[in-house]
Scaffold this motif. Structure first.
Motif, PDB file in Angstrom:
ATOM      1  N   ASN A   1      -5.898   0.165   9.359  1.00 54.19           N
ATOM      2  CA  ASN A   1      -6.431  -0.843   8.727  1.00 54.19           C
ATOM      3  C   ASN A   1      -5.819  -2.233   9.045  1.00 54.19           C
ATOM      4  O   ASN A   1      -4.752  -2.319   9.450  1.00 54.19           O
ATOM      5  CB  ASN A   1      -6.353  -0.641   7.088  1.00 54.19           C
ATOM      6  CG  ASN A   1      -6.710   0.719   6.856  1.00 54.19           C
ATOM      7  OD1 ASN A   1      -7.873   0.867   6.532  1.00 54.19           O
ATOM      8  ND2 ASN A   1      -5.709   1.557   6.615  1.00 54.19           N
ATOM      9  N   ASN A   2      -6.687  -3.332   8.874  1.00 54.84           N
ATOM     10  CA  ASN A   2      -6.033  -4.736   8.950  1.00 54.84           C
ATOM     11  C   ASN A   2      -5.121  -4.971   7.586  1.00 54.84           C
ATOM     12  O   ASN A   2      -5.345  -6.087   6.953  1.00 54.84           O
ATOM     13  CB  ASN A   2      -7.093  -5.821   9.265  1.00 54.84           C
ATOM     14  CG  ASN A   2      -6.610  -7.124   9.493  1.00 54.84           C
ATOM     15  OD1 ASN A   2      -5.407  -7.308   9.672  1.00 54.84           O
ATOM     16  ND2 ASN A   2      -7.333  -8.150   9.141  1.00 54.84           N
ATOM     17  N   THR A   3      -4.278  -4.013   7.205  1.00 56.54           N
ATOM     18  CA  THR A   3      -3.686  -4.221   6.053  1.00 56.54           C
ATOM     19  C   THR A   3      -2.278  -3.701   6.196  1.00 56.54           C
ATOM     20  O   THR A   3      -1.994  -3.202   7.090  1.00 56.54           O
ATOM     21  CB  THR A   3      -4.061  -3.476   4.820  1.00 56.54           C
ATOM     22  OG1 THR A   3      -4.230  -2.130   5.153  1.00 56.54           O
ATOM     23  CG2 THR A   3      -5.387  -3.983   4.500  1.00 56.54           C
ATOM     24  N   TYR A   4      -1.267  -4.412   5.616  1.00 54.36           N
ATOM     25  CA  TYR A   4      -0.011  -4.364   6.074  1.00 54.36           C
ATOM     26  C   TYR A   4       0.990  -4.246   4.686  1.00 54.36           C
ATOM     27  O   TYR A   4       0.499  -4.636   3.576  1.00 54.36           O
ATOM     28  CB  TYR A   4       0.664  -5.613   6.521  1.00 54.36           C
ATOM     29  CG  TYR A   4      -0.024  -5.741   8.054  1.00 54.36           C
ATOM     30  CD1 TYR A   4       0.414  -5.422   9.101  1.00 54.36           C
ATOM     31  CD2 TYR A   4      -1.327  -6.447   7.862  1.00 54.36           C
ATOM     32  CE1 TYR A   4      -0.313  -5.809  10.386  1.00 54.36           C
ATOM     33  CE2 TYR A   4      -2.170  -6.637   9.002  1.00 54.36           C
ATOM     34  CZ  TYR A   4      -1.538  -6.336  10.352  1.00 54.36           C
ATOM     35  OH  TYR A   4      -2.247  -6.468  11.117  1.00 54.36           O
TER      36      TYR A   4
ATOM     37  N   TYR B   1      -1.562   2.274   8.575  1.00 56.75           N
ATOM     38  CA  TYR B   1      -2.592   3.230   9.230  1.00 56.75           C
ATOM     39  C   TYR B   1      -3.435   2.221  10.336  1.00 56.75           C
ATOM     40  O   TYR B   1      -3.104   1.368  10.968  1.00 56.75           O
ATOM     41  CB  TYR B   1      -3.560   4.289   8.530  1.00 56.75           C
ATOM     42  CG  TYR B   1      -2.354   5.095   8.032  1.00 56.75           C
ATOM     43  CD1 TYR B   1      -1.710   6.138   8.882  1.00 56.75           C
ATOM     44  CD2 TYR B   1      -2.116   5.193   6.267  1.00 56.75           C
ATOM     45  CE1 TYR B   1      -0.643   7.074   8.182  1.00 56.75           C
ATOM     46  CE2 TYR B   1      -1.210   6.212   6.222  1.00 56.75           C
ATOM     47  CZ  TYR B   1      -0.480   6.951   6.898  1.00 56.75           C
ATOM     48  OH  TYR B   1       0.533   7.497   6.324  1.00 56.75           O
TER      49      TYR B   1
ATOM     50  N   ILE C   1      -4.728  -8.545   2.662  1.00 58.15           N
ATOM     51  CA  ILE C   1      -4.284  -7.871   3.616  1.00 58.15           C
ATOM     52  C   ILE C   1      -2.682  -7.515   3.466  1.00 58.15           C
ATOM     53  O   ILE C   1      -2.306  -6.338   3.924  1.00 58.15           O
ATOM     54  CB  ILE C   1      -4.017  -8.911   4.660  1.00 58.15           C
ATOM     55  CG1 ILE C   1      -5.431  -9.792   4.968  1.00 58.15           C
ATOM     56  CG2 ILE C   1      -3.759  -8.378   6.081  1.00 58.15           C
ATOM     57  CD1 ILE C   1      -5.414 -10.961   6.021  1.00 58.15           C
ATOM     58  N   TRP C   2      -2.033  -8.283   2.569  1.00 58.00           N
ATOM     59  CA  TRP C   2      -0.646  -7.878   2.297  1.00 58.00           C
ATOM     60  C   TRP C   2      -0.481  -8.668   1.256  1.00 58.00           C
ATOM     61  O   TRP C   2      -0.763 -10.005   1.031  1.00 58.00           O
ATOM     62  CB  TRP C   2       0.385  -7.690   3.260  1.00 58.00           C
ATOM     63  CG  TRP C   2       0.463  -9.012   4.230  1.00 58.00           C
ATOM     64  CD1 TRP C   2      -0.187  -9.607   4.981  1.00 58.00           C
ATOM     65  CD2 TRP C   2       1.686 -10.113   3.788  1.00 58.00           C
ATOM     66  NE1 TRP C   2       0.461 -10.851   5.597  1.00 58.00           N
ATOM     67  CE2 TRP C   2       1.499 -11.155   4.770  1.00 58.00           C
ATOM     68  CE3 TRP C   2       2.738 -10.134   2.987  1.00 58.00           C
ATOM     69  CZ2 TRP C   2       2.244 -12.190   4.545  1.00 58.00           C
ATOM     70  CZ3 TRP C   2       3.569 -11.234   2.746  1.00 58.00           C
ATOM     71  CH2 TRP C   2       3.324 -12.076   3.883  1.00 58.00           C
TER      72      TRP C   2
ATOM     73  N   ARG D   1       1.550  -2.387   9.772  1.00 61.69           N
ATOM     74  CA  ARG D   1       0.273  -1.844   9.667  1.00 61.69           C
ATOM     75  C   ARG D   1       0.187  -0.701   8.931  1.00 61.69           C
ATOM     76  O   ARG D   1       0.801   0.329   9.163  1.00 61.69           O
ATOM     77  CB  ARG D   1      -0.420  -1.887  10.764  1.00 61.69           C
ATOM     78  CG  ARG D   1      -1.883  -1.973  10.879  1.00 61.69           C
ATOM     79  CD  ARG D   1      -2.706  -1.573  12.157  1.00 61.69           C
ATOM     80  NE  ARG D   1      -2.456  -2.554  13.260  1.00 61.69           N
ATOM     81  CZ  ARG D   1      -3.216  -3.739  13.377  1.00 61.69           C
ATOM     82  NH1 ARG D   1      -4.296  -3.794  12.400  1.00 61.69           N
ATOM     83  NH2 ARG D   1      -3.116  -4.641  14.282  1.00 61.69           N
TER      84      ARG D   1
ATOM     85  N   PHE E   1       0.954  -1.152   0.034  1.00 60.68           N
ATOM     86  CA  PHE E   1       0.124  -0.146  -0.012  1.00 60.68           C
ATOM     87  C   PHE E   1       0.886   1.368  -0.154  1.00 60.68           C
ATOM     88  O   PHE E   1       1.726   1.374   1.029  1.00 60.68           O
ATOM     89  CB  PHE E   1      -0.624  -0.067   1.315  1.00 60.68           C
ATOM     90  CG  PHE E   1      -1.886  -1.202   1.251  1.00 60.68           C
ATOM     91  CD1 PHE E   1      -3.359  -1.084   0.665  1.00 60.68           C
ATOM     92  CD2 PHE E   1      -1.344  -2.335   1.557  1.00 60.68           C
ATOM     93  CE1 PHE E   1      -4.093  -1.924   0.505  1.00 60.68           C
ATOM     94  CE2 PHE E   1      -2.538  -3.296   1.613  1.00 60.68           C
ATOM     95  CZ  PHE E   1      -3.692  -3.326   1.133  1.00 60.68           C
TER      96      PHE E   1
END
Lengths: 311, 335
Positions: free
Chosen positions: A91-94, A89, B89-90, A87, A69
């Motif tokens: 979010n549950n994204t990395y 911010y 997710i990633w 992480r 991201f």
């Protein structure tokens, strides 16, 4: 005039998602060079993404090959190594955290190719390119090289400028979520200076956009930014819309639809919000990229956006 | 629960057995029967239990072999959720993020049968490896994380959803407690996602709904975030133990804890689950001593940073646990 726009990222079509998992496992290597098969798969996926955006005034390439991201552009820069997962911010994204270990140099811009493909497949909408802003990208990284933050931000901006110069798009969106998420006022003069350089380097109209954060904390600074449009997330904080109205900022990319939740917005209410802004220069969009939603829900949000066309 | 020094434990998951992963895929495609899948999960669970018992762990878990992941497993078993679809997710890693489309309904215990099976087998395992006094814990995903990792359409806010989930999960905890589960752990990896006092107060409210009147020892596991924002609020959570990661951040979290009078027990992550290299016994002993600098040995529960499912295989997981078991054995004699 009210234009409808995709924000930037878009959920990867099943065929691309399955192909990438099968071919590259959890993550492709930083130095991976696209194969013929990769390219063919991307064309098929992009066709679907373009089709999904039919009817919008401004479309994007969906950032279909961005593994990290916002940090993707830095992966190939000299002086940068990709580190562990962090992480993105709240979010549950990395993303893999770029680590700056030497003088940054962007030897090979990476965003142009997908944009060219989008143009080839585009049935006639305006094209938007998306690029991270220097302040956000620098802060997402770990700096082990530059003497201070101002120097680091300037180096990142210089590398981004090389990308921007190659982007032939009707709109160039510079993502600076950090401006609203956690602005360090002492750095704003530096950030603004670099943003001026980037907006000048862009060939299309420019959008400097915030998201995820509270507008109250940065509205004065946003008023100083010289871009054709300022992007505002009116979803993450309810007060943001009111702050925007009171600020007098009129050229806005208005993030009225929540790209982080499936719940559908009220079209009448959104039309009222657009009208109350009393401006001829509004782009209406989601508050952030649609990749936070599964495709079937992203499509529903696009349907709503279509209903706001010309509102 | 009898209090001893340096009680060793785990966070819960083990690397998912490849046979179970394959069987889960075949089950989804309706190519095998549920009974065949369950049999493989049971076999894999026995291996997880044996590994923990022979490694010298005091409070063990079933290894979560039957859970696709920590969100979907519960979303599929609670009323109000709709099946989700893939969200990245990633990299190329996705999960099926569920959608909450109605008020949450508790349809029945979700983890009780697994706990009963594991608890029963742990007795056999202890005989096999000549051990005694090993306890079987049970874990479930907490309301804050369940809410944060779901889309929601029917609730007025994330707070509304979190508290609704807490009411349902309180029934899960009660069922485990009634059956005699001695250690109930609530997993809240999302807790450090949103900064602010309001968020911590919400968690405190949600936890109290779940843990009030439980006889079991209670723990909250929190990982991968900014622990600065967690304290001092976490010290007021209605739980006996706060379980955190340390090894992964080079024990920086200890600096945060030192600022406060840490009155609870501490789940102390002494091996890194993101590194496949196994820590030496000497290194683990050194790590444990870092907490004993300001906490009593009765308060410190050495364990891996997080669930072991991220490790490449069962053997690496076993060796990491063995390093903890041996380190604690030596320290108990030395202290």
């Amino acid at each position: 005039m009210v234009l409808t726009a995709s924000f930037g990222s878009y959920p990867r079509p099943d065929l691309l998602r399955e192909y990438q998992i099968k071919t590259y496992g959890k993550q492709k290597k930083v130095d991976h060079v696209a194969t013929k098969e990769d390219e063919q798969m991307l064309v098929e996926a992009m066709k679907q993404v373009v089709g999904d955006q039919t009817g919008l005034d401004i479309i994007t390439d969906g950032q279909l090959t961005w593994d990290d991201f916002l940090a993707t552009v830095a992966a190939g820069w000299a002086g940068v190594k990709m580190g562990g997962l962090i992480r993105f911010y709240d979010n549950n994204t990395y993303y893999r955290r770029p680590t700056i270990v030497g003088s940054i140099e962007n030897k090979k811009p990476v965003l142009r190719e997908n944009l060219e493909l989008l143009k080839k497949l585009n049935p006639g909408a305006k094209i938007k390119a998306v690029i991270p802003g220097p302040y956000t990208l620098y802060s997402l990284s770990e700096d082990k090289y530059y003497k201070n933050e101002a120097e680091g931000i300037a180096a990142v901006a210089k590398a981004l400028e090389k990308e921007i110069k190659e982007l032939k798009a009707d709109f160039v969106q510079i993502d600076e979520p950090l401006l609203s998420y956690d602005l360090d006022r002492d750095l704003f003069a530096t950030v603004n200076l670099e943003l001026v350089k980037l907006t000048r380097a862009a060939k299309g109209k420019t959008i400097v956009t915030t998201y995820f954060g509270e507008l109250m904390a940065c509205i004065k600074e946003l008023q100083e930014i010289k871009a054709d449009y300022i992007g505002v997330d009116c979803v993450s904080f309810e007060s943001n819309y009111e702050v925007l109205i009171q600020s007098g900022i009129k050229n806005v990319q208005l993030g009225l639809l929540d790209a982080r939740n499936t719940k559908l917005e009220d079209v009448v209410l959104m039309k009222d919000q657009i009208e109350m802004l009393d401006s001829d220069n509004i782009i209406v969009s989601t508050n952030c990229g649609l990749e936070f939603l599964p495709r079937k829900y992203a499509l529903r949000k696009i349907d709503l956006l279509r209903k706001l066309k010309g509102a | 629960m009898a209090k001893k020094i340096l009680t060793t434990t785990v966070v819960g998951s083990h690397p998912r057995n490849p046979k179970v992963v394959e069987a889960a895929r075949l089950l989804k495609e309706c190519r095998i029967k549920k009974a065949e899948y369950d049999k493989l999960v049971d076999e894999a669970t026995r291996i997880c239990i044996d590994d923990q018992v022979r490694a010298g762990i005091d409070i063990i878990a079933d290894g979560e072999q039957g859970r696709e992941d920590m969100q979907v497993f519960f979303a599929e078993r609670l009323g109000g959720f709709q099946e989700g679809d893939w969200v990245r997710i990633w990299g190329n890693n996705y999960f099926r993020k569920p959608v909450v489309a109605d008020r949450i309904k508790f349809k029945g215990p979700m983890t009780l049968d697994d706990w009963k099976f594991a608890e029963k087998y742990s007795k056999e395992s202890q005989k096999k490896f000549k051990r005694s006094g090993v306890l079987m814990k049970q874990m479930f995903t907490g309301p804050y994380t369940m809410a944060d990792w779901s889309f929601y359409e029917s609730h007025s806010s994330r707070r509304d959803l979190t508290l609704d989930l807490a009411e349902a999960l309180a029934k899960e905890a009660k069922a485990l407690d009634k059956a005699g589960c001695p250690y109930i752990q609530i997993d809240e990896p999302a807790l450090c996602t949103h900064p602010g006092e309001e968020e911590m107060m919400l968690e405190a409210e949600a936890i109290e709904i779940i843990t009030k009147r439980l006889k079991a020892y209670t723990a909250i596991h929190i990982c991968y975030g900014d622990f600065d924002m967690l304290f001092p609020y976490a010290l007021e959570f209605d739980a006996d133990l706060i379980d955190l990661e340390f090894a992964n951040n080079n024990f920086r979290t200890l600096d945060v804890l030192r600022k406060y009078d840490f009155t609870k027990d501490l789940g102390f992550g002494v091996v890194d689950v993101h590194k496949k290299e196994v820590e030496s016994v000497a290194q683990v002993k050194k790590n444990i001593m870092l907490a004993l600098d300001f906490l009593k040995p009765e308060q410190v529960y050495p364990k891996p940073d997080c669930g072991l499912k991220l490790l490449p295989d069962e053997n690496t997981a076993y060796l990491k646990l063995k390093a903890i078991g041996e380190a604690v054995k030596e320290l108990r004699e030395e202290l």
